[in-house]
Design a protein around this motif. Structure first.
Motif, PDB file in Angstrom:
ATOM      1  N   VAL A   1       0.823  -1.210   0.000  1.00 33.31           N
ATOM      2  CA  VAL A   1       0.000   0.000   0.000  1.00 33.31           C
ATOM      3  C   VAL A   1       0.858   1.261   0.000  1.00 33.31           C
ATOM      4  CG1 VAL A   1      -1.681   1.341   1.334  1.00 33.31           C
ATOM      5  CG2 VAL A   1      -1.967  -1.135   1.091  1.00 33.31           C
ATOM      6  N   ASP A   2       1.898   1.299   0.804  1.00 35.63           N
ATOM      7  CA  ASP A   2       2.727   2.500   0.877  1.00 35.63           C
ATOM      8  C   ASP A   2       3.375   2.805  -0.463  1.00 35.63           C
ATOM      9  OD1 ASP A   2       2.082   2.845   3.515  1.00 35.63           O
ATOM     10  OD2 ASP A   2       3.923   1.896   4.285  1.00 35.63           O
ATOM     11  N   ALA A   3       3.864   1.781  -1.144  1.00 36.26           N
ATOM     12  CA  ALA A   3       4.484   1.992  -2.455  1.00 36.26           C
ATOM     13  C   ALA A   3       3.449   2.462  -3.478  1.00 36.26           C
ATOM     14  CB  ALA A   3       5.156   0.705  -2.931  1.00 36.26           C
ATOM     15  N   LEU A   4       2.250   1.907  -3.408  1.00 37.72           N
ATOM     16  CA  LEU A   4       1.191   2.340  -4.321  1.00 37.72           C
ATOM     17  C   LEU A   4       0.855   3.812  -4.100  1.00 37.72           C
ATOM     18  CD1 LEU A   4      -1.211  -0.748  -4.202  1.00 37.72           C
ATOM     19  CD2 LEU A   4       0.324  -0.112  -6.059  1.00 37.72           C
ATOM     20  N   ARG A   5       0.743   4.196  -2.852  1.00 35.65           N
ATOM     21  CA  ARG A   5       0.457   5.600  -2.554  1.00 35.65           C
ATOM     22  C   ARG A   5       1.567   6.513  -3.056  1.00 35.65           C
ATOM     23  NH1 ARG A   5      -1.634   4.507   3.648  1.00 35.65           N
ATOM     24  NH2 ARG A   5      -3.794   3.930   3.107  1.00 35.65           N
ATOM     25  N   SER A   6       2.799   6.064  -2.921  1.00 37.99           N
ATOM     26  CA  SER A   6       3.927   6.845  -3.409  1.00 37.99           C
ATOM     27  C   SER A   6       3.862   7.023  -4.921  1.00 37.99           C
ATOM     28  CB  SER A   6       5.244   6.167  -3.015  1.00 37.99           C
ATOM     29  OG  SER A   6       6.356   6.855  -3.534  1.00 37.99           O
ATOM     30  N   MET A   7       3.471   5.975  -5.634  1.00 42.14           N
ATOM     31  CA  MET A   7       3.344   6.065  -7.088  1.00 42.14           C
ATOM     32  C   MET A   7       2.259   7.053  -7.485  1.00 42.14           C
ATOM     33  SD  MET A   7       3.715   2.075  -8.243  1.00 42.14           S
ATOM     34  CE  MET A   7       5.126   1.072  -7.756  1.00 42.14           C
TER      35      MET A   7
ATOM     36  N   GLN B   1       0.781  12.500  -9.436  1.00 46.29           N
ATOM     37  CA  GLN B   1       0.052  13.749  -9.224  1.00 46.29           C
ATOM     38  C   GLN B   1       0.989  14.946  -9.242  1.00 46.29           C
ATOM     39  OE1 GLN B   1      -1.900  12.733  -5.547  1.00 46.29           O
ATOM     40  NE2 GLN B   1      -3.783  12.037  -6.589  1.00 46.29           N
ATOM     41  N   ARG B   2       2.213  14.771  -8.784  1.00 49.59           N
ATOM     42  CA  ARG B   2       3.180  15.877  -8.795  1.00 49.59           C
ATOM     43  C   ARG B   2       3.611  16.241 -10.208  1.00 49.59           C
ATOM     44  NH1 ARG B   2       5.371  13.214  -4.186  1.00 49.59           N
ATOM     45  NH2 ARG B   2       6.982  12.212  -5.467  1.00 49.59           N
ATOM     46  N   ARG B   3       3.418  15.321 -11.157  1.00 52.25           N
ATOM     47  CA  ARG B   3       3.814  15.627 -12.532  1.00 52.25           C
ATOM     48  C   ARG B   3       2.929  16.711 -13.128  1.00 52.25           C
ATOM     49  NH1 ARG B   3       8.655  14.274 -12.955  1.00 52.25           N
ATOM     50  NH2 ARG B   3       8.485  14.656 -15.179  1.00 52.25           N
ATOM     51  N   GLY B   4       1.743  16.916 -12.518  1.00 48.33           N
ATOM     52  CA  GLY B   4       0.829  17.919 -13.045  1.00 48.33           C
ATOM     53  C   GLY B   4       0.333  17.516 -14.418  1.00 48.33           C
ATOM     54  N   THR B   5       0.003  18.489 -15.220  1.00 48.89           N
ATOM     55  CA  THR B   5      -0.429  18.237 -16.597  1.00 48.89           C
ATOM     56  C   THR B   5       0.785  18.332 -17.509  1.00 48.89           C
ATOM     57  OG1 THR B   5      -2.605  19.162 -16.160  1.00 48.89           O
ATOM     58  CG2 THR B   5      -1.929  18.981 -18.469  1.00 48.89           C
ATOM     59  N   PRO B   6       1.172  17.227 -18.161  1.00 45.29           N
ATOM     60  CA  PRO B   6       2.362  17.266 -19.017  1.00 45.29           C
ATOM     61  C   PRO B   6       2.209  18.282 -20.135  1.00 45.29           C
ATOM     62  CG  PRO B   6       1.639  15.009 -18.625  1.00 45.29           C
ATOM     63  CD  PRO B   6       0.555  15.904 -18.124  1.00 45.29           C
ATOM     64  N   ALA B   7       3.333  18.807 -20.581  1.00 45.27           N
ATOM     65  CA  ALA B   7       3.325  19.731 -21.709  1.00 45.27           C
ATOM     66  C   ALA B   7       2.858  19.004 -22.964  1.00 45.27           C
ATOM     67  CB  ALA B   7       4.731  20.285 -21.909  1.00 45.27           C
ATOM     68  N   PRO B   8       2.317  19.736 -23.931  1.00 43.41           N
ATOM     69  CA  PRO B   8       1.893  19.090 -25.189  1.00 43.41           C
ATOM     70  C   PRO B   8       3.038  18.287 -25.793  1.00 43.41           C
ATOM     71  CG  PRO B   8       1.162  21.381 -25.116  1.00 43.41           C
ATOM     72  CD  PRO B   8       2.066  21.185 -23.931  1.00 43.41           C
TER      73      PRO B   8
ATOM     74  N   TYR C   1       1.093   6.273 -15.998  1.00 47.29           N
ATOM     75  CA  TYR C   1       0.476   4.945 -16.076  1.00 47.29           C
ATOM     76  C   TYR C   1       0.543   4.258 -14.715  1.00 47.29           C
ATOM     77  CZ  TYR C   1      -0.811   0.331 -17.845  1.00 47.29           C
ATOM     78  OH  TYR C   1      -1.449  -0.872 -18.064  1.00 47.29           O
ATOM     79  N   ALA C   2       1.716   4.315 -14.083  1.00 47.40           N
ATOM     80  CA  ALA C   2       1.862   3.700 -12.762  1.00 47.40           C
ATOM     81  C   ALA C   2       0.899   4.340 -11.765  1.00 47.40           C
ATOM     82  CB  ALA C   2       3.303   3.853 -12.277  1.00 47.40           C
ATOM     83  N   GLY C   3       0.784   5.661 -11.807  1.00 42.33           N
ATOM     84  CA  GLY C   3      -0.112   6.336 -10.877  1.00 42.33           C
ATOM     85  C   GLY C   3      -1.562   5.963 -11.081  1.00 42.33           C
ATOM     86  N   ALA C   4      -1.990   5.893 -12.350  1.00 38.04           N
ATOM     87  CA  ALA C   4      -3.376   5.537 -12.644  1.00 38.04           C
ATOM     88  C   ALA C   4      -3.691   4.118 -12.183  1.00 38.04           C
ATOM     89  CB  ALA C   4      -3.643   5.685 -14.139  1.00 38.04           C
ATOM     90  N   TYR C   5      -2.805   3.192 -12.487  1.00 38.71           N
ATOM     91  CA  TYR C   5      -3.046   1.793 -12.104  1.00 38.71           C
ATOM     92  C   TYR C   5      -2.966   1.635 -10.591  1.00 38.71           C
ATOM     93  CZ  TYR C   5      -3.121  -3.232 -13.180  1.00 38.71           C
ATOM     94  OH  TYR C   5      -3.465  -4.554 -13.304  1.00 38.71           O
ATOM     95  N   ALA C   6      -2.008   2.326  -9.965  1.00 41.70           N
ATOM     96  CA  ALA C   6      -1.886   2.250  -8.510  1.00 41.70           C
ATOM     97  C   ALA C   6      -3.128   2.827  -7.832  1.00 41.70           C
ATOM     98  CB  ALA C   6      -0.634   2.988  -8.048  1.00 41.70           C
ATOM     99  N   ALA C   7      -3.650   3.938  -8.345  1.00 43.49           N
ATOM    100  CA  ALA C   7      -4.862   4.529  -7.775  1.00 43.49           C
ATOM    101  C   ALA C   7      -6.037   3.566  -7.865  1.00 43.49           C
ATOM    102  CB  ALA C   7      -5.187   5.842  -8.486  1.00 43.49           C
ATOM    103  N   ALA C   8      -6.130   2.845  -8.980  1.00 42.51           N
ATOM    104  CA  ALA C   8      -7.198   1.861  -9.119  1.00 42.51           C
ATOM    105  C   ALA C   8      -7.046   0.741  -8.097  1.00 42.51           C
ATOM    106  CB  ALA C   8      -7.206   1.288 -10.535  1.00 42.51           C
ATOM    107  N   GLN C   9      -5.817   0.295  -7.858  1.00 43.12           N
ATOM    108  CA  GLN C   9      -5.580  -0.739  -6.854  1.00 43.12           C
ATOM    109  C   GLN C   9      -5.984  -0.247  -5.468  1.00 43.12           C
ATOM    110  OE1 GLN C   9      -4.471  -3.907  -7.638  1.00 43.12           O
ATOM    111  NE2 GLN C   9      -4.602  -3.247  -9.765  1.00 43.12           N
TER     112      GLN C   9
END
Length: 517
Positions: free
Chosen positions: A298-304, A309-316, A333-341
């Protein structure tokens, strides 16, 4: 098998001659037939299938196959893969849910890849370097040669011994001891023989991967990772380093091959995306997926999630080859999948939408992977995926698309569409256990119980559990007898044939076990 750390440096193998255009091999020193080696491999594979650390993820499997199949084809073209081995061996790769960095080969053409390896390598070329090396251990019959040295042990005992090594935990030394222990051959002689095998696998594997269209720099990049780990005294996350010990001579030979290859005319790439930023983006996504599926906690997933989230909105998107684009794609991708978990589904979808602009129009495989994650997020959330109403599963071609869309359609109560597509799929891929399992569910939802039970039996047979398969085949036959209208004549004929075939396999196994003991 809590984790698998068995590698060809420690394994058994057998025979080949000199292939055209290559240096002489170590010689035809194997006494173990290809059929006998395959039987040993089948015993081990059946146990791996039942292990909780075995994972069948269609998305990662498709990616791994995109690396593996060109390597096998190149070995065949080069003459490294001889006709008998090509026909008799499995040439099958397992995914192992383990965060350590390792890959291994087993008797009979079975191979294992830890999720930690996929998450750690930096490119598809580095992955090809590892798999080409392991493949060459088998095509050069190193496993059989080692088994021949241990000929006092019966094949049944050798299989049990290798399984013990696979279960030996994180210690490469323990795995080695499990194989060497009790044998007549001195440990030092075996070590020296293994070094010869490593050098031969380096040489042959390099030729295989470059002929398959992968970049030779993948070898040097992988050696750099191994050297760095060696300087750090290997903290246990590199069992591949222990089972493939580095020495100055080996490293120098590998570097010389890379330098020579760079001076030669570039070979045509097997794929226009290889060596480009597009390939790097796809690998970054796959590496992120592997890290999530390795169950980091869980801790690693939260870190991902926090990192994404810190990446913000990537530049075009400017260039898919840019380091920022590659890094952002993997992070999101890691953040999205981790959030789903973590069951933060709005957060998962938000991060996924930030990822989409980073996927260029000419990245179909990466785009498909992102689309499939959107479906997975809905399935994890327990809702019908938004695409289920419009999806045409008949047009799905990759294994990941077929099986993920099948799950989506099952959630939308479209079982008939699923069974129609999966019938065609399993006809072409009869060893796809997951497809058979989904087909069984689809038939069950349509009250076609005989077909459902047979599909379940086929899934057991695909994973080499023949006794369980026979039980299910006989159960389907019993249901037909008690309910004559439950299936048609064709289904009954298939059941009768498959029952006889499975009974014959079980009898052959029992007889061979008696002989081996």
């Amino acid at each position: 098998m809590a984790s698998a750390h068995f590698s060809l440096a420690q394994a058994p193998a057998a025979v080949p001659g000199t292939s055209a255009g290559s240096l002489p091999s170590l010689g035809e020193t194997s006494e173990l037939s290809a059929a006998a080696e395959r039987r040993i491999g089948d015993r081990i594979a059946a146990s791996i299938y039942r292990d909780p650390d075995y994972i069948d993820d269609p998305v990662l499997d498709d990616y791994l196959q995109s690396v593996w199949l060109p390597l096998v084809a190149a070995a065949r073209t080069r003459g490294e893969l001889h006709a008998e081995l090509d026909e008799r061996f499995a040439w099958q790769v397992f995914l192992i849910r383990d965060r350590s960095i390792n890959a291994f080969a087993l008797p009979g053409g079975y191979f294992g890849v830890h999720l930690g390896l996929i998450g750690a390598v930096g490119s598809v070329d580095e992955m090809a370097a590892v798999l080409g090396h392991e493949l060459s251990h088998v095509t050069q019959r190193h496993i059989s040669r080692m088994l021949t040295q241990q000929s006092r042990q019966t094949p049944w005992m050798i299989a049990a011994m290798i399984l013990g090594a696979l279960a030996a935990g994180k210690s490469g030394d323990m795995a080695s001891a499990a194989i060497v222990g009790g044998q007549a051959v001195a440990a030092q002689n075996q070590l020296n023989f293994s070094r010869d095998m490593e050098r031969e696998a380096d040489r042959v594997g390099f030729g295989v991967m470059t002929d398959a269209g992968f970049e030779s720099r993948g070898v040097s990049a992988m050696f750099e990772k191994l050297q760095q780990a060696s300087r750090l005294n290997d903290n246990g996350s590199f069992p591949y380093l222990r089972s493939h010990p580095l020495n100055t001579e080996r490293i120098a030979e590998a570097q010389a091959r890379v330098q020579l290859a760079s001076l030669e005319a570039a070979k045509p790439s097997r794929d226009k995306e290889i060596g480009t930023g597009k390939a790097l983006v796809l690998h970054a996504i796959m590496a992120a997926r592997a890290r999530i599926l390795a169950a980091p906690g869980v801790d690693a997933l939260r870190s991902m999630v926090a990192q994404a989230q810190r990446r913000g909105t990537p530049a075009p998107l400017q260039s898919p080859a840019s380091a920022d684009n590659v890094r952002d794609a993997g992070t999101l991708y890691a953040g999205a999948y981790a959030a789903a978990q973590l069951r933060d589904f709005p957060g998962a979808k938000s991060l996924l939408e930030k990822l989409r602009p980073l996927i260029a129009a000419d990245m179909p495989q990466a785009a498909s992977t992102v689309d499939l994650l959107a479906v997975e997020i809905d399935l994890i959330a327990g809702v019908v995926p938004s695409t289920a109403a419009s999806v045409d599963i008949a047009k799905a071609t990759s294994r990941a698309e077929v099986l993920t869309q099948a799950r989506s359609l099952m959630a939308a109560h479209r079982a008939q569409d699923v069974s129609n597509r999966l019938q065609t799929w399993v006809a072409a891929h009869p060893k796809d256990a997951m497809a058979w399992q989904l087909l069984a569910v689809a038939y069950g939802n349509q009250n076609q119980n005989v077909r459902a039970i047979r599909a379940d039996a086929e899934s057991r047979a695909a994973q080499l559990d023949y006794p369980a398969a026979l039980d299910r085949f006989k159960a389907a036959q019993g249901l037909m007898r008690s309910n004559p209208g439950s299936a048609d004549y064709v289904e009954g004929s298939i059941l009768d044939t498959r029952t006889r075939q499975t009974e014959s396999l079980i009898k052959e196994q029992a007889l061979q076990d008696k002989l081996d003991r």
